[in-house]
Scaffold this active site. Sequence first.
Site, mmCIF file in Angstrom:
data_model
loop_
_atom_site.group_PDB
_atom_site.id
_atom_site.type_symbol
_atom_site.label_atom_id
_atom_site.label_comp_id
_atom_site.label_asym_id
_atom_site.label_seq_id
_atom_site.Cartn_x
_atom_site.Cartn_y
_atom_site.Cartn_z
ATOM 1 N N HIS A 145 0.843 -1.198 0.000
ATOM 2 C CA HIS A 145 0.000 0.000 0.000
ATOM 3 C C HIS A 145 0.883 1.254 0.000
ATOM 4 C CE1 HIS A 145 -3.542 2.512 1.326
ATOM 5 N NE2 HIS A 145 -2.555 3.234 1.833
ATOM 6 N N GLU A 146 1.876 1.267 0.870
ATOM 7 C CA GLU A 146 2.765 2.433 0.954
ATOM 8 C C GLU A 146 3.613 2.576 -0.308
ATOM 9 O OE1 GLU A 146 2.155 4.533 3.026
ATOM 10 O OE2 GLU A 146 0.994 3.341 4.449
ATOM 11 N N HIS A 149 1.649 4.352 -2.936
ATOM 12 C CA HIS A 149 1.615 5.810 -2.773
ATOM 13 C C HIS A 149 2.857 6.429 -3.397
ATOM 14 C CE1 HIS A 149 -1.970 6.555 -0.559
ATOM 15 N NE2 HIS A 149 -1.610 5.916 0.545
ATOM 16 N N GLU A 230 -6.291 6.655 -1.492
ATOM 17 C CA GLU A 230 -6.253 5.532 -0.557
ATOM 18 C C GLU A 230 -6.814 4.272 -1.223
ATOM 19 O OE1 GLU A 230 -4.716 5.357 2.220
ATOM 20 O OE2 GLU A 230 -4.201 7.471 2.295
#
Lengths: 405, 133
Positions: A145-146, A149, A230
């Site tokens: 997930h990070e 980003h 997100e």
Amino acid sequence: MWELIQSNRRKSLILFFGMGALLILIGYVFGSYYDPEAGGVVGVFFAIVLWVILSALSYFAGSKILLAVSGAKEVTKDVHPQLYNVVEEMKIAAGVPFFPKIYIIDDPAPNAFATGVKPENSAIAVTSGLLSTLNRYELQGVVAHEMSHIVNRDILLMTFAGVMLGVITIMSDIFFRGMYFGGGSRYRSRSSSKSSGQAQVIVMILAIILAILGPVLAQLFYFAISRKREYLADASAARLTRYPEGLANALEKIANSTHKLRSANKVTAPMYIVNPLKREGMKLADLTSTHPPISERIKILRALQQGVSYNDYQRVFEMIHGKKEKIIPDSVLKESIAVTPVIGLTNEDKDFNPIEARREANDAVMKLNDYNFINCKCGVKIKIPPDYNKPIVVCPRCGTRHQLR
Amino acid sequence: MNCPICKEPMIILELNRVEIDYCPVCSGIWLDEGELELLYSIDNTESELKKLFRESSDSKEKSFKCPVCRKKMIKIRFNNTELIIDKCPVNHGLWFNKGELEKVLSAKTNQSSQKVLSLLKEMFSYNKSQEAE
Ligand SMILES: [Zn+2]
Ligand SMILES: [Zn+2]
Ligand SMILES: [Zn+2]
């Protein structure tokens, strides 16, 4: 990939300017409250200067400041091998040419964030609480997930918008504090004419309304900007790990944790994978939240049974939301190829031992704090704090005298 | 973390997944609240250890400060014996003077404490042999 960045950015930019307009309005009204003649301009000037300075600061030193404020410390592979390996795996899966720096925050509350306005000097920070509660698959989900980003270039825009949110919150705080200590009134008593007195009252009411609603509105703007990012990062993480259950479980564990992140504040909160500022028992929290509701993110991830491509995520998102909404840009959907989820993994990592995970996380924190680790040949592990000032330490099990540096 | 008695830095010992803070000067042992839980979760047996401690207000022993929060530790009496142990008032952990932990653990006979006891005997086998001489 560039398309993914571009099309997402257009709508975000509109919201971003909306937020900027709100900042200017607040500056003007607050300024007018203090001085009806020239205050408005001064207020706008003050607001913009504050935002520019903080933005410049966060552009050039934002990562460093954010990491320092959070108490994050950079780690090498030997501090927490599993974390390092997971970051490496996700870096390869995402096909990024650079290696993000890895940081650990000594805090029992599980959480994580990514930072770095340029992908080349990006960093991923996780708390020791995250390391001690998540198994390998869950950790992969969070790191993916990070990583998303970073790859989707979300951090630059989210940083500037986050700073704007922070400035609006700070200004509202200053205003209330000033009112409490009786600021503003000395100018009001000076004006003699009745009409200007009336105007003052209107300005005052407007100022109070803005001071209350400003931060809420700013948060809504911020939420609108960050929301799709997100979801997109969740979609990317599902695709990268091919195991959406991992991230779903991780989000569940983070949300259910009773620990409160010590270093979190209003400005840094939006950067985390799950908002660390939980307001208990307040429905308003949903309205002013900077993140999509976790329950919904989990529901979407768990519904990705047949496939984990961007197409699948878009389809499942609409199914759960019950209405059409583009969450993944068209250009990406066009190129979306079928990705089958990994099956056969059970929810529980077979090798996962919560005691060991906690020990490893604690050891990592001790290594960060310059503890000296000695593995005695008899099997006892001796951990020596940096302030231990004797030249030797005697193993109480086998009597070996270990010479210290 | 410093020893509540000598004020010297304590070292941490780990053997078979059990971790304790140990003062090399006075041989006292600090057991973290979480560590105590871990010790007893090895066998998944509910910790009955805590029930055996009664607060003792009549103790004449000198009181020490919790090495975590610096609050004055309270004296607790173990299972109506003469054994007095120091405990942090906000539950950061327990302090055992030299040999006290062993006595506490040998008083209990459930499997879990037996394991912990043999582990501690293992961990300090050199110290024991030194004392015997
Ligand atoms: Zn040894
Ligand atoms: Zn001592
Ligand atoms: Zn304490």
